[in-house]
Structures are given as structure tokens and as C-alpha cells.
Write an enzyme that holds these catalytic residues in place. Structure first.
Site, PDB file in Angstrom:
ATOM      1  N   CYS A 163      -2.055  -1.321   4.575  1.00  0.00           N
ATOM      2  CA  CYS A 163      -1.553  -0.538   5.759  1.00  0.00           C
ATOM      3  C   CYS A 163      -0.449   1.093   5.502  1.00  0.00           C
ATOM      4  O   CYS A 163      -0.645   1.505   5.626  1.00  0.00           O
ATOM      5  CB  CYS A 163      -0.127  -1.307   6.188  1.00  0.00           C
ATOM      6  SG  CYS A 163      -0.713  -2.592   7.580  1.00  0.00           S
TER       7      CYS A 163
ATOM      8  N   HIS B 141       3.740   4.068   8.845  1.00  0.00           N
ATOM      9  CA  HIS B 141       2.791   3.435   9.293  1.00  0.00           C
ATOM     10  C   HIS B 141       3.967   2.512  10.322  1.00  0.00           C
ATOM     11  O   HIS B 141       5.058   2.335   9.983  1.00  0.00           O
ATOM     12  CB  HIS B 141       2.852   2.564   8.070  1.00  0.00           C
ATOM     13  CG  HIS B 141       2.283   0.919   8.701  1.00  0.00           C
ATOM     14  ND1 HIS B 141       1.085   0.931   9.668  1.00  0.00           N
ATOM     15  CD2 HIS B 141       2.779   0.078   8.302  1.00  0.00           C
ATOM     16  CE1 HIS B 141       1.136  -0.729   9.593  1.00  0.00           C
ATOM     17  NE2 HIS B 141       2.187  -1.180   8.634  1.00  0.00           N
TER      18      HIS B 141
ATOM     19  N   ASN C 278       0.599  -3.016  15.518  1.00  0.00           N
ATOM     20  CA  ASN C 278       0.498  -2.651  14.296  1.00  0.00           C
ATOM     21  C   ASN C 278      -1.190  -2.472  13.880  1.00  0.00           C
ATOM     22  O   ASN C 278      -1.772  -3.747  14.301  1.00  0.00           O
ATOM     23  CB  ASN C 278       0.785  -4.022  13.546  1.00  0.00           C
ATOM     24  CG  ASN C 278       0.875  -3.847  11.304  1.00  0.00           C
ATOM     25  OD1 ASN C 278       0.015  -2.883  11.704  1.00  0.00           O
ATOM     26  ND2 ASN C 278       1.537  -4.131  10.946  1.00  0.00           N
TER      27      ASN C 278
END
Length: 326
Positions: A117, A253, A283
Site C-alpha cells: 500500500c 493510503h 482499499n
């Protein structure tokens, strides 16, 4: 924090998400969950899911096509393609090679990096370094993930979180660069808190679960992120005359909106200055920051001259932040 030399700028941006939506109501038919439970804990309402025959390279190519619609000459002179992904179509050929071929970038080298990420901010850091050092003049960054193909949809702790998407950016030479600072770190001792097994199915003698699917200890990842990211944000803001108040937009993120709320609060950045993409995309790992940035540009929030603090964090455990004048 590293006060970095910069002779580069971000000159183009594009994004893509698949057409198929997976809503919280859809998930209710798969696992023991419901919309209220998911929204309260994550802030996520929908995520986009790639088709069965759609993979990370396809998402990345679509993101570059979007970039070209917005900036028609953006790929002229690209001499390096840098792909950030943990879900490549194949171990090899790499995603960067597949994208290079799709756009016939004959004079470009290719490189994939795996920082989960934190992939997009790692790629920005590397691209600025390569351009500033004179090794390259123009770098095409692509950050894409097909997380849905790595998820166990009987595990409600992970299947409610992840979606698919991609972002693309061009970093190229300029006399007066816009990269003002960077901070990068890792904690490999926390690798067992979020992983996906591969050739090896043990880590430090511990048997890995998941059979190739994502396994996450959400509580431990949360504790690490809300401690580590604010510390990095603080270090990045120390060199600014007005400190944290000089930052126009914080783009972390988009792991989980409840986590982001805690990080923003501990960092001294209010939610009104925080940009995310998780509510309707989930996500998307390395793609979440460019998706959030593009949404904010399209909404007229981010303007040229704004000071952006982008901060990625995730599996590894890895984290990195960059200060950029947009």
C-alpha cells in the site's frame, strides 16, 4: 525527514476502476455482515471488482489511457516505466513490461516494485531520485492492484475491505522541482501481521494460513499505522515554516476510513484537509492515493500550487511519505 534535491515535477495523472460494483448489501449475501456493521468499522460502502478476465496490467493500461485523454502528449519521451503492484498478472513478464508494450514505448526501461500500500509513494520517491540524478528524463508511474483475486470471500475481516483500481502519473525533468521532502521506513518484524503466502508457506518458523489469499491481523496493523504514520507526518512537516498548517491536503493510503480519522487526528491534520478514496472504491492498496488525488482534482479541491503530503503504509511493513507542490 530527508530534505531532498528535486529537478522533477508531476506533469500528468490518470486513474481507472473496473465497472463492476460490490456493495455492502452484496457482501451480506456472502458472509455474516451488513451495511451498518461495515460502514461503522471501515467507512466503506462499495468497492470495484475486476472481471474474471481482467488483471492488473489491464487496469494500469486503462489508467494510462485516462491520463492520455487528459494530457494527450504525456507519454512523449518516456524513458522508464515504473509499476507499483503486489498483484501482477504473472511473476513475469512484469506489469511494467506489459504496459510498455501496450503503448509501444520503445526507448523505455521497465521495473516493477513491491511495497504494497506504500507502492505509489515509493514510486514517486524513486522517480524523483532517478530524474534528479540525471539517469532518466521522464518516468511513467503506474500503481495498480487486483486485490479481489487475492481475497478469501468467506473471511469477513478482509473481504469487506479490498477493491481493485489503478492510477498513473508522469514524473519528468524541470529546472525547479516540486518534491520538497521525503520520509521512508519499514518494520520487517511485523510481516506476519498482513501477508499472502507464495513459494514459502512459513515465516520465521510460523505456518502461514490463507493458501495464497490475503491474511491480516487488523488490530495489529491498526496499532502500527496510527503510531507510525503520525510520526512520519510530523517529521515531514518539521521543515515547513508553518509546520503542519502549511499543508493544504493530506492524502494517506485509504486503508480504512476509521483508521484514517485516527491518523489525521494524531497528526494534527483535520479531516477537512484529508483526501480519501475508500468510501466507494475500498482499499485499493497501491492505487488508493492516486485515486483520491484524481477525485479531489475533478471536484476542484486540489489546485496548482497546493502543498500535498502523500503517505503510503502497508504490508511489509512498509511506509513512506512525500511532500509535493502540486
Amino acid at each position: 525527514m530527508n530534505l531532498i534535491q528535486s529537478n522533477s515535477r508531476i506533469s500528468a495523472l490518470g486513474t481507472y476502476v473496473p465497472e463492476r460494483k460490490l456493495t455492502n448489501d452484496d457482501l451480506e449475501a456472502l458472509v455474516d455482515t451488513n451495511d451498518e456493521w461495515i460502514v461503522q468499522r471501515t467507512g466503506i460502502r462499495e468497492r470495484r471488482i475486476a472481471a474474471d478476465d481482467e488483471f492488473t496490467s489491464h487496469l494500469c493500461i486503462k489508467a494510462v489511457e485516462d491520463l492520455l485523454r487528459r494530457y494527450p502528449n504525456a507519454l512523449d519521451g518516456v524513458d522508464l516505466v515504473l509499476a507499483a503492484t503486489t498483484t501482477p498478472d504473472y511473476p513475469f513478464p512484469t506489469v511494467s513490461c506489459l504496459v510498455q508494450d501496450a503503448f509501444k514505448l520503445q526507448n523505455a526501461g521497465t521495473l516493477d516494485l513491491s511495497a504494497a500500500c506504500a507502492g505509489f509513494t515509493y514510486a514517486l520517491h524513486l522517480a524523483n531520485g532517478m530524474v534528479t540524478a540525471g539517469l532518466h528524463r521522464k518516468v511513467l508511474i503506474i500503481a495498480g492492484e487486483c486485490m479481489s483475486k487475492t481475497i478469501d470471500y468467506t473471511d469477513r475481516s478482509t473481504c469487506i475491505l479490498f477493491g481493485d483500481g489503478a492510477g498513473a502519473a508522469v514524473v519528468e525533468y524541470t529546472e525547479q522541482g516540486v518534491f520538497l521532502g521525503s520520509h521512508m521506513g519499514s518494520d520487517g518484524s511485523g510481516g506476519q501481521h498482513v501477508y499472502r503466502s507464495g513459494m514459502a508457506d512459513t515465516l520465521r518458523g510460523q505456518k502461514l494460513d490463507g493458501n495464497g489469499k490475503v491474511v491480516q491481523n487488523g488490530r495489529e496493523v491498526y496499532k502500527w499505522a496510527v503510531r507510525t504514520v503520525p510520526e512520519g507526518v510530523q517529521r515531514l512537516s518539521e521543515s515547513l515554516p508553518g509546520g503542519i498548517e502549511d499543508i493544504n491536503w493530506f492524502i494517506p493510503h485509504s486503508a480504512n476510513l476509521k483508521m484514517i480519522d485516527s491518523i489525521a487526528e494524531k497528526s494534527g491534520i483535520g479531516s477537512e484537509r484529508t483526501l480519501t478514496s475508500a468510501e466507494f472504491y475500498g482499499n485499493t492498496s497501491a492505487a488508493s492515493i492516486p485515486l483520491a488525488l484524481q477525485l479531489a482534482i475533478d471536484e476542484g479541491k486540489v489546485k496548482r500550487g497546493d502543498l500535498l503530503l502523500m503517505y503510503g503504509f502497508g504490508a511489509g511493513l512498509t511506509h513512506s511519505g512525500v511532500l509535493v507542490r502540486w
